[in-house]
Design an enzyme around this catalytic site. Structure first.
Site, PDB file in Angstrom:
ATOM      1  N   LEU A   1       1.057  -1.073  -0.133  1.00 25.59           N
ATOM      2  CA  LEU A   1       0.021   0.256  -0.480  1.00 25.59           C
ATOM      3  C   LEU A   1       0.774   0.976   0.366  1.00 25.59           C
ATOM      4  O   LEU A   1       0.665   2.175  -1.044  1.00 25.59           O
ATOM      5  CB  LEU A   1      -1.262  -0.227   1.199  1.00 25.59           C
ATOM      6  CG  LEU A   1      -1.549   0.904   1.369  1.00 25.59           C
ATOM      7  CD1 LEU A   1      -3.041   1.244   0.523  1.00 25.59           C
ATOM      8  CD2 LEU A   1      -2.668   1.344   2.638  1.00 25.59           C
TER       9      LEU A   1
ATOM     10  N   GLU B   1       3.892   3.311  -0.325  1.00 27.27           N
ATOM     11  CA  GLU B   1       4.493   4.299  -1.114  1.00 27.27           C
ATOM     12  C   GLU B   1       5.182   5.615  -1.316  1.00 27.27           C
ATOM     13  O   GLU B   1       5.446   5.833   0.185  1.00 27.27           O
ATOM     14  CB  GLU B   1       4.025   4.616  -2.392  1.00 27.27           C
ATOM     15  CG  GLU B   1       2.689   3.751  -3.340  1.00 27.27           C
ATOM     16  CD  GLU B   1       2.517   4.795  -4.144  1.00 27.27           C
ATOM     17  OE1 GLU B   1       2.741   5.738  -4.840  1.00 27.27           O
ATOM     18  OE2 GLU B   1       1.593   3.496  -4.522  1.00 27.27           O
TER      19      GLU B   1
ATOM     20  N   GLY C   1       6.244   8.023  -1.813  1.00 22.95           N
ATOM     21  CA  GLY C   1       5.643   9.637  -1.111  1.00 22.95           C
ATOM     22  C   GLY C   1       3.827   9.768  -0.611  1.00 22.95           C
ATOM     23  O   GLY C   1       2.917  10.305   0.052  1.00 22.95           O
TER      24      GLY C   1
ATOM     25  N   TRP D   1       8.755  -0.624   1.697  1.00 24.21           N
ATOM     26  CA  TRP D   1       8.929  -0.310   2.765  1.00 24.21           C
ATOM     27  C   TRP D   1       8.222  -2.140   2.963  1.00 24.21           C
ATOM     28  O   TRP D   1       6.948  -2.195   4.057  1.00 24.21           O
ATOM     29  CB  TRP D   1       8.352   0.091   3.844  1.00 24.21           C
ATOM     30  CG  TRP D   1       9.487   1.211   4.390  1.00 24.21           C
ATOM     31  CD1 TRP D   1      10.701   2.169   3.902  1.00 24.21           C
ATOM     32  CD2 TRP D   1       9.271   2.815   4.607  1.00 24.21           C
ATOM     33  NE1 TRP D   1      11.272   3.314   3.891  1.00 24.21           N
ATOM     34  CE2 TRP D   1      10.243   3.555   4.156  1.00 24.21           C
ATOM     35  CE3 TRP D   1       8.060   3.622   4.777  1.00 24.21           C
ATOM     36  CZ2 TRP D   1      10.270   5.219   4.839  1.00 24.21           C
ATOM     37  CZ3 TRP D   1       8.142   5.259   5.369  1.00 24.21           C
ATOM     38  CH2 TRP D   1       8.856   5.406   5.003  1.00 24.21           C
TER      39      TRP D   1
ATOM     40  N   GLY E   1      19.940  -1.044  33.638  1.00 28.92           N
ATOM     41  CA  GLY E   1      20.936   0.724  33.915  1.00 28.92           C
ATOM     42  C   GLY E   1      21.981   0.049  32.811  1.00 28.92           C
ATOM     43  O   GLY E   1      21.536  -0.169  31.757  1.00 28.92           O
TER      44      GLY E   1
ATOM     45  N   GLU F   1       0.987  -0.541  10.091  1.00 27.42           N
ATOM     46  CA  GLU F   1      -0.501   0.025   9.712  1.00 27.42           C
ATOM     47  C   GLU F   1      -0.913   0.960  11.034  1.00 27.42           C
ATOM     48  O   GLU F   1      -1.728   0.136  10.747  1.00 27.42           O
ATOM     49  CB  GLU F   1      -0.496  -1.634  10.421  1.00 27.42           C
ATOM     50  CG  GLU F   1       0.487  -3.052   9.519  1.00 27.42           C
ATOM     51  CD  GLU F   1      -0.299  -4.246   9.763  1.00 27.42           C
ATOM     52  OE1 GLU F   1      -0.804  -4.492  10.267  1.00 27.42           O
ATOM     53  OE2 GLU F   1       1.144  -5.547   9.488  1.00 27.42           O
TER      54      GLU F   1
END
Lengths: 398, 381
Positions: free
Chosen positions: A144, A146, A148, A175, A357, A381
């Site tokens: 899904l 892109e 941009g 991605w 720590g 998502e």
């Protein structure tokens, strides 16, 4: 009145008399125990090495497929396990508790690939694709995002045009989890440039389609044993029947899929959170400072109590959302679960590392890996901000 | 796993909501300002069966379960937190231990009228020097023939100004610390029993909170609840259940404040649009509703655990800790959404904001809950 969890779902039959039940079924308990056994025995060894070497756990995933963990909600007729959403969440949680990277690979195959195909695919397509996904012979991906187009999914630019019995795709997706290892990708592309968000359609793209290519693996902050890369479509031809649903329905399918898949990410966050608590408690019992185990210092005890309480809240939200899948409120509940569980798991890893720590900052300690891995749960998502928009939209509808 | 109310629970919730909105809400502001104990509210709630929601019908109760009880407390607290805590104390802190530890005779004489709402109960554990550490209480009970003679003082006792019956914790031997603590059922007309006037507080102002004093107060041995030395255990197990009621109260306060804020955000216009059109406000509302649902689910889970599991100490502590701190955050944001108006008495949110604060303190502070939870994580998980 404001819709709350206590309101009956529109789809729920009004004859319920048994009331609220927070228990798991025997089958769900057995599944959880089985997945935990597998995760501890088979996934745990080598987790740190795979993370360091950015190595994808192909063999483990094959075995998970044989166990039925990759098509958990797919109907048995298509080779799936035919389980409910809560069972799926329990399995993701147990895998994520040991290896969040393996969990996301599993989640993507189950919920953003197999699920939309199962719910929107034609009969022939389902018979062709689902058995291979459900058995682990093939992994799935979801395209899904892109370069941009992230949260603003409707602005995507990948195109698909009809040519006879084929669709021809052009564009780029960014991605993509499982890219290069997946055999089937659910891909959203623009089929009608004039129709805005109604001009997007969903397709199933096989990795062997002509014109399909995978970019080089991305280097990420965490989840090193999962694969993320770009995928490219250069006049990529796929059969016409690989369209999911109908033309123009693509964004709706994408959002429905994400509503469902958010449960998996919420469960992944719960699994990581659980482990962060276990590691912090163990370390606090073992580590001696000022002459006593640091678990005897109240500041440390209160951190543990906070982590444990937020874990209980995240888990109950996630399980409740899973148990209400399909109801009128499902989208809002899944968004709430994803928002809360991912944010809480990030706080838990932060505080668990603090209890460790300096050691916690060191690669030898598991918490350092979880601290890196957990970060993306508030992003992928649907970012936390997108979840809040989804929730607010539900609240302000009335 | 099923998050669906039963028909009975849903009907109960509808009835209680109507009662809350028609009867309780109109007086909420007034009793907050005057501090006058709303005895008529308790009487009417009693007639509806809300005095002992989860008590068996044979002892005057409504015969429902702990989740039903949570629904009642949430709905009442959604409009008036003071009224919520009055009911919560009677149900959780008085009826519950009487049912669990009482003799048949005690149940008939005390539980039945309390659960039916004909009598009002209070729970007297806290003392000036014994808050989070109740084992340090100084009230004494000396055995004398068939009686005990009690002397001492209690403070911060909810319902104290109007209670007909008090559960009083006193030590039969101070040297034995918590092992000397014993619980007594004390009718308020017992000679030597006295209470102060109600105290004005930051919030839940009409809850009849006051001090009790016992001066050579003679209590027959048959009014001892449980055994000698069993009082600490009774108090602790009672508070486990009480915490579920306070969690439900916190959820109700938060829900009430949230609804006010949601409504206000859709009415108030600034910069030419409704507040609810601003993303920052939308995000506040989203976070508030998410946290409320988390608190409600944790509360219901604790209630479910009380009904179905052997121990529910952890679940109750987590529900109470989370829900009370959640209510603090949610009422704070609800006030913020109201802006300057929220700081005035013209709107209800300032009352919700004040009322929420106590839920982090009474029936075990947040710090006590964290001690309980940490013990569980480190030693019992």
């Amino acid at each position: 009145m404001v819709a709350t969890l206590s309101e009956p779902a529109a789809s729920a039959a009004p004859e319920s008399t048994a009331g609220i039940d927070f228990g798991l079924t025997e089958d769900q308990e057995l599944l959880r125990a089985e997945v935990r056994r597998f995760a501890e025995g088979r996934i745990r060894p080598g987790t740190a090495e795979r993370d360091r070497e950015h190595r994808f756990p192909e063999e483990i995933l094959r075995e998970m497929g044989e166990m039925g963990l990759l098509g958990m909600m797919v109907a048995e007729a298509y080779g799936g396990a035919g389980l409910d959403a809560l069972s799926y969440c329990l399995a993701i949680e147990e895998v994520a508790r040991v290896c969040p990277a393996t969990a996301v690979t599993m989640s993507v195959t189950n919920s953003v690939c197999a699920w939309p195909i199962d719910n929107y695919g034609g009969e022939e397509l389902k018979r062709r694709v689902l058995p291979s996904l459900a058995s682990g012979q093939a992994l799935g991906g979801f395209g899904l995002t892109e370069p941009g187009s992230g949260s603003d999914a409707a602005s995507l630019r990948t195109t698909a045009r009809r040519e006879g019995d084929f669709w021809v795709l052009d564009g780029e997706k960014a991605w993509i989890t499982n890219a290069g290892f997946a055999k089937w990708y659910v891909v959203m592309a623009r089929t009608d440039p004039a129709a805005g968000k109604h001009g997007i359609s969903s397709f199933v793209v096989p990795s062997e389609a002509p014109g399909f290519a995978v970019g080089k693996p991305e280097e990420k902050l965490g989840l090193h044993a999962s694969r993320t890369a770009a995928i490219f479509f250069n006049q990529c031809r796929i059969p016409a029947e690989n369209l999911l649903g109908t033309e123009g329905q693509g964004l709706k399918i994408a959002f429905a899929t994400l509503n469902h898949s958010r449960l998996g990410i919420a469960a992944q966050a719960v699994g990581i959170h659980q482990r962060a608590l276990e590691l912090a408690a163990q370390y606090a019992r073992d580590r001696v400072q000022f002459g006593v185990p640091i678990a005897q210092h109240q500041a440390v005890q209160f951190k543990l109590a906070q982590i444990a309480t937020e874990l209980a809240a995240a888990r109950v939200l996630t399980y409740a959302a899973a148990s209400k899948e399909g109801s009128r409120d499902a989208g809002r509940l899944a968004a709430q679960a994803k928002l809360f569980a991912s944010e809480a798991a990030n706080r838990a890893c932060q505080e668990s590392l603090q209890i460790h720590g300096g050691n916690g900052f060191h690669d030898d300690y598991e918490i350092s890996r979880l601290y890196r891995d957990v970060r993306v749960t508030t992003i992928y998502e649907g970012t936390s901000e997108m979840q809040r928009l989804v929730i607010a939209r539900h609240l302000l509808q009335k | 796993m099923k998050i669906e109310l039963s028909d009975e629970q849903r009907m109960l919730r509808e009835h209680v909501r109507r009662f809350a909105e028609e009867v309780v809400a109109p007086r909420a502001k007034e009793i907050d300002e005057t501090g006058e104990f709303p005895r008529s509210f308790f009487d009417q709630a009693g007639e509806l069966g809300l005095g002992g929601v989860a008590m068996p019908e044979e002892y005057g109760g409504a015969g429902m379960d702990t989740i039903a009880y949570c629904l009642v407390i949430e709905e009442i607290s959604r409009v008036c937190a003071t009224s919520g805590v009055i009911l919560s104390v009677n149900n959780s802190l008085v009826c519950d231990p009487l049912l669990k530890y009482g003799t048949e005779e005690q149940k008939k004489e005390f539980l039945t009228p309390l659960a039916a709402g004909q009598k009002l109960g209070c729970f007297a554990l806290t003392e000036p020097g014994a808050g989070s550490d109740p084992a340090g209480l100084r009230t004494t009970a000396r055995r004398d023939g068939d009686d005990y003679v009690l002397n001492g003082n209690k403070i911060f006792i909810t319902n104290g100004t109007d209670a007909d019956v008090a559960l009083v914790f006193a030590s039969i031997d101070l040297a034995k610390k918590h092992k000397g603590i014993t619980c007594f059922i004390v009718p308020a007309d017992t000679p030597g029993y006295s209470h102060g006037t109600h105290e004005f507080k930051l919030g839940v102002n009409a809850s009849g909170t006051t001090e009790l004093a016992f001066e050579d107060m003679r209590i027959p041995a048959r009014y001892r609840l449980g055994e000698d030395g069993e009082g600490f255990k009774i108090a602790m197990s009672t508070l486990d259940g009480g915490r579920i009621g306070i969690a439900a109260q916190a959820v109700g306060i938060a829900q009430g404040a949230f609804e006010e804020a949601l409504k206000y955000s859709q009415q108030r216009e600034q910069f030419g649009q409704h507040l609810s059109d601003f993303q920052a406000i939308q995000f506040y509302l989203a976070d508030m509703s998410t946290e409320i649902d988390a608190g409600r689910l944790l509360t219901w889970k604790a209630a479910w655990a009380k009904e179905n599991l052997k121990r529910y100490t952890l679940e109750a502590a987590q529900a109470k800790l989370y829900a009370s701190e959640m209510a603090q955050r949610v009422t704070n944001k609800a006030l913020q959404i109201h802006g300057g108006y929220g700081y005035t008495k013209e709107y209800n949110v300032e009352r919700y904001f004040r009322d929420a604060r106590i839920t982090e303190i009474y029936e075990g502070t947040s710090e006590i809950q964290k001690m309980v939870i940490a013990d569980w994580v480190l030693n019992r998980a």
